[in-house]
Design an enzyme around this catalytic site. Sequence first.
Site, PDB file in Angstrom:
ATOM      1  N   VAL A  12      -2.643   2.694  -3.390  1.00 44.77           N
ATOM      2  CA  VAL A  12      -3.032   2.649  -1.974  1.00 44.77           C
ATOM      3  C   VAL A  12      -1.911   3.206  -1.094  1.00 44.77           C
ATOM      4  CG1 VAL A  12      -3.867   1.199  -0.084  1.00 44.77           C
ATOM      5  CG2 VAL A  12      -4.567   0.685  -2.430  1.00 44.77           C
ATOM      6  N   VAL A  31      -4.583   8.237  18.856  1.00 42.68           N
ATOM      7  CA  VAL A  31      -3.605   7.254  19.329  1.00 42.68           C
ATOM      8  C   VAL A  31      -3.032   7.676  20.691  1.00 42.68           C
ATOM      9  CG1 VAL A  31      -1.362   6.185  18.795  1.00 42.68           C
ATOM     10  CG2 VAL A  31      -3.001   6.569  16.955  1.00 42.68           C
ATOM     11  N   LYS A 100      -5.716  -8.585  -0.198  1.00 43.27           N
ATOM     12  CA  LYS A 100      -6.669  -9.702  -0.026  1.00 43.27           C
ATOM     13  C   LYS A 100      -6.117 -11.057  -0.450  1.00 43.27           C
ATOM     14  CE  LYS A 100      -7.403  -6.921  -3.551  1.00 43.27           C
ATOM     15  NZ  LYS A 100      -8.037  -5.738  -4.044  1.00 43.27           N
ATOM     16  N   VAL A 127     -11.087  -6.119   2.435  1.00 45.71           N
ATOM     17  CA  VAL A 127     -12.458  -6.369   1.966  1.00 45.71           C
ATOM     18  C   VAL A 127     -13.247  -5.063   2.025  1.00 45.71           C
ATOM     19  CG1 VAL A 127     -14.593  -7.668   2.322  1.00 45.71           C
ATOM     20  CG2 VAL A 127     -12.406  -8.726   2.901  1.00 45.71           C
ATOM     21  N   GLY A 129     -12.888  -2.122   0.544  1.00 43.99           N
ATOM     22  CA  GLY A 129     -12.217  -0.815   0.489  1.00 43.99           C
ATOM     23  C   GLY A 129     -12.350  -0.071   1.805  1.00 43.99           C
ATOM     24  N   ILE A 131     -15.009   0.449   3.633  1.00 42.94           N
ATOM     25  CA  ILE A 131     -16.144   0.073   4.495  1.00 42.94           C
ATOM     26  C   ILE A 131     -15.649  -0.683   5.732  1.00 42.94           C
ATOM     27  CG2 ILE A 131     -18.317  -1.229   4.634  1.00 42.94           C
ATOM     28  CD1 ILE A 131     -18.414  -1.209   1.581  1.00 42.94           C
ATOM     29  N   GLU A 185      -7.623  -4.049 -10.495  1.00 43.77           N
ATOM     30  CA  GLU A 185      -6.373  -4.722 -10.170  1.00 43.77           C
ATOM     31  C   GLU A 185      -5.399  -4.548 -11.331  1.00 43.77           C
ATOM     32  OE1 GLU A 185      -5.869  -6.388  -7.076  1.00 43.77           O
ATOM     33  OE2 GLU A 185      -7.663  -5.180  -6.814  1.00 43.77           O
ATOM     34  N   ASP A 196     -11.007 -11.635  -7.403  1.00 46.00           N
ATOM     35  CA  ASP A 196     -10.851 -10.684  -6.305  1.00 46.00           C
ATOM     36  C   ASP A 196     -12.001 -10.845  -5.300  1.00 46.00           C
ATOM     37  OD1 ASP A 196      -9.627  -7.946  -5.342  1.00 46.00           O
ATOM     38  OD2 ASP A 196     -11.778  -7.581  -5.525  1.00 46.00           O
ATOM     39  N   LYS A 200     -12.207 -12.150  -1.233  1.00 40.13           N
ATOM     40  CA  LYS A 200     -12.881 -11.354  -0.205  1.00 40.13           C
ATOM     41  C   LYS A 200     -13.970 -12.156   0.516  1.00 40.13           C
ATOM     42  CE  LYS A 200     -11.812  -6.979  -2.504  1.00 40.13           C
ATOM     43  NZ  LYS A 200     -12.251  -6.056  -3.556  1.00 40.13           N
TER      44      LYS A 200
HETATM   45  N1  HSE Z   1      -9.914  -4.101  -7.646  1.00 44.66           N
HETATM   46  C1  HSE Z   1     -10.578  -4.043  -6.398  1.00 44.66           C
HETATM   47  C2  HSE Z   1     -12.019  -3.643  -6.636  1.00 44.66           C
HETATM   48  C3  HSE Z   1      -9.887  -3.060  -5.512  1.00 44.66           C
HETATM   49  O1  HSE Z   1     -12.318  -3.180  -7.743  1.00 44.66           O
HETATM   50  O2  HSE Z   1     -12.854  -3.815  -5.771  1.00 44.66           O
HETATM   51  C4  HSE Z   1     -10.374  -3.052  -4.089  1.00 44.66           C
HETATM   52  O3  HSE Z   1     -10.116  -4.264  -3.445  1.00 44.66           O
END
Ligand code: HSE
Length: 400
Positions: A12, A31, A100, A127, A129, A131, A185, A196, A200
């Site tokens: 990321v 900006v 998260k 939460v 990605g 979106i 992850e 995960d 979220k």
């Molecule tokens: N490992 C997470 C997923 C990454 O697969 O959704 C994004 O939060």
Amino acid sequence: MINVAIMGYGTVGSGVYEVLCSNADVIAKRVGEEINVKYVLDLREFPGDPVEKVLVHDVNTILDDPEVRIVVEVMGGLKPAYDFVKSALLKGKSVTTSNKELVAKYGAELIKLAKEKSVSFLFEASVGGGIPIIRPLLTSVTSDRIEEISGILNGTTNYILTAMSEEGADYDTVLKQAQDLGYAERNPEADVEGYDACRKIAILTSLALGSQVDFEDIYTEGITAIDGNDIAYAKALGGRIKLLGLSKMNGDKVYCMVAPFMVPSDQPLYAVNGVFNGIFVKGNMVGDLMFYGSGAGKLPTASAVVGDVVEAAKNIGTTVPIEWSEEKTELAPMKEFTCRFFVRVKEDEQAVRKVFSDIEPVKAEGVSEEFAFLTGEISEGEFDEKISGLTLIHSIRSYF
Ligand code: HSE
């Protein structure tokens, strides 16, 4: 010019650097000032990578530099992310994060601290990605009581379930692909065991309610128990198995869980496949809303992080408001939650009908020596009691 620092140059972090460099012109236009990456923090060296010229190894270089107004935390995990983020906020720097774990555990505290310091703590990428879901919940659906959030919140497990179902792919091979694509992850247990998605749905439910939902209180079941026969039954039913994060707000009762569900083809989440995430939100006035897009991966996640950088940059000297208090929300007991169940047992239909009065048998080609059925709408408590009298192979909650 607004100086930012990126903490973490992994999937990321390198995406954030790329977005800020590639889209520097449009970002500056939005900006009203140029965004400059002054530092990137990572313990590793990146020989030959343009990031070398801004790479630092000591967090204090960032924390002690008053020119850094925004810190992007994309290291993941709680340690040392929590200490670094807290120190940055205390030094009067805004923070944006995709973490998260950090947000689910310390979101309310960090939001409060940011407000005290007149800076922002923003976490759109934590939460879904790429979106946009957090900002719409906070700024658009503000006239409604949120009655339900149900979402495919983990790209890795959705990628695995889709490949198993559509290509008959083997679980381990697909998991490896998801890891290679940068979706999974570091510890894939966090994806496949539902941890995960649990963080979220805790974040989304806390935001919907404006108060803390502890992820530790959320019933969480992953996808590791799903086998080829479950997928064959889902196909026979004309549905798909999806790992959902679900919260239902029924008066003052809040039910929250992460679990696989049988989803029929007339449900919007049925069509959410591969690494895509879909989040269904039901408001008591607006009705049904769907948010859809890439749920994981370098650039979609980085896009959401940089969107927060833009928001923080436009609000330098003040706080982007987020209502999420530390007051704890007690979740309603799972045994009261009602739904239908898809069930596979070793006994025959006759034996099952002695226990469950209202069933719909399900048959799948090539599966024998077991009996599968859908129950009627039943509480979790009643289901547990009834199923204890049979030899359960597997059960999956069902939207059929
Ligand atoms: N490992 C997470 C997923 C990454 O697969 O959704 C994004 O939060």
